[in-house]
Design a protein around this motif. Structure first.
Motif, PDB file in Angstrom:
ATOM      1  N   GLU A   1       0.817  -1.214   0.000  1.00 10.85           N
ATOM      2  CA  GLU A   1       0.000   0.000   0.000  1.00 10.85           C
ATOM      3  C   GLU A   1       0.854   1.269   0.000  1.00 10.85           C
ATOM      4  OE1 GLU A   1      -3.346  -0.282  -0.286  1.00 10.85           O
ATOM      5  OE2 GLU A   1      -2.964  -2.439  -0.382  1.00 10.85           O
ATOM      6  N   SER A   2       2.153   1.117   0.137  1.00  7.91           N
ATOM      7  CA  SER A   2       3.056   2.267   0.221  1.00  7.91           C
ATOM      8  C   SER A   2       3.466   2.762  -1.153  1.00  7.91           C
ATOM      9  CB  SER A   2       4.315   1.889   1.009  1.00  7.91           C
ATOM     10  OG  SER A   2       3.985   1.521   2.324  1.00  7.91           O
ATOM     11  N   LYS A   3       3.878   4.023  -1.201  1.00  6.22           N
ATOM     12  CA  LYS A   3       4.471   4.592  -2.407  1.00  6.22           C
ATOM     13  C   LYS A   3       5.972   4.331  -2.303  1.00  6.22           C
ATOM     14  CE  LYS A   3       4.718   6.942  -6.193  1.00  6.22           C
ATOM     15  NZ  LYS A   3       4.547   6.235  -7.431  1.00  6.22           N
ATOM     16  N   ILE A   4       6.515   3.576  -3.262  1.00  7.41           N
ATOM     17  CA  ILE A   4       7.903   3.151  -3.185  1.00  7.41           C
ATOM     18  C   ILE A   4       8.683   3.710  -4.365  1.00  7.41           C
ATOM     19  CG2 ILE A   4       9.468   1.177  -3.086  1.00  7.41           C
ATOM     20  CD1 ILE A   4       7.137  -0.408  -1.823  1.00  7.41           C
ATOM     21  N   TYR A   5       9.850   4.265  -4.032  1.00  4.56           N
ATOM     22  CA  TYR A   5      10.762   4.829  -5.028  1.00  4.56           C
ATOM     23  C   TYR A   5      12.085   4.074  -4.968  1.00  4.56           C
ATOM     24  CZ  TYR A   5       7.564   8.798  -4.744  1.00  4.56           C
ATOM     25  OH  TYR A   5       6.448   9.597  -4.747  1.00  4.56           O
ATOM     26  N   GLY A   6      12.672   3.854  -6.120  1.00  6.92           N
ATOM     27  CA  GLY A   6      13.999   3.258  -6.192  1.00  6.92           C
ATOM     28  C   GLY A   6      14.888   4.132  -7.047  1.00  6.92           C
TER      29      GLY A   6
END
Length: 171
Positions: free
Chosen positions: A29-34
């Motif tokens: 459910e999280s907003k994830i950036y790489g």
């Protein structure tokens, strides 16, 4: 890790997104950036993992505002950077106050040094031969993170003591 409240997550040095995808599996459910410096790795990650935002960026100059992330991860990256302190300072800048950071580094113990030498000299890892520019002992990362005011919540060596995972909270 599931007990960490993380709505915004940054994975620093994500390469092709393999570990970033594992983070997504824990926090769907999280907003994830790489981010990573390799355009090829980021292009691959963007094609393979559509639910994660990937971009090319350097860890010492992250393209995010202060206090943006609840969780920052950095898995097997710091041994490859010239300015470890600058990278940690930048990760802490984008990490929210009381946010969590998880870092994995090799411990440079005897077993690691033997396996690394064999792998990079005689094995398929020759491309990595001169890429470890920093060396971490079992406790040197703790000292560095405390210097920045981080509170160490948990630390553990694994893989026969060759790797260290450390979980800290931002001051």
């Amino acid at each position: 890790l599931k007990t960490v409240d993380a709505r915004q997550i940054l994975d620093v040095g994500c390469n092709s997104g393999t570990f970033t995808k594992q983070i997504y599996n824990v926090f769907p459910e999280s907003k994830i950036y790489g981010i990573d410096i390799s355009q090829n790795a980021i292009s691959y990650a963007k094609q393979k993992y559509k639910n994660i935002s990937f971009s090319v960026a350097w860890a010492e100059k992250l393209p995010f505002k202060e206090n943006s992330f609840d969780l920052v991860t950095c898995f097997e990256v710091l041994e490859h950077v010239d300015e470890t302190e600058k990278n940690i300072r930048e990760m802490l800048r984008v990490l929210k106050k009381k946010g969590n950071m998880i870092i994995i580094v090799p411990t440079e113990n005897l077993l690691f040094r033997i396996i690394w030498a064999l792998w990079t000299i005689f094995g398929p890892g020759s491309v990595w031969k001169h890429t470890h520019v920093q060396k971490f002992t079992k406790n040197s990362l703790d000292v560095l993170l405390r210097k920045f005011g981080c509170k160490i919540l948990k630390r553990k060596t694994f893989l026969l003591g060759m790797l260290l995972i450390i979980h800290v909270r931002n001051a």
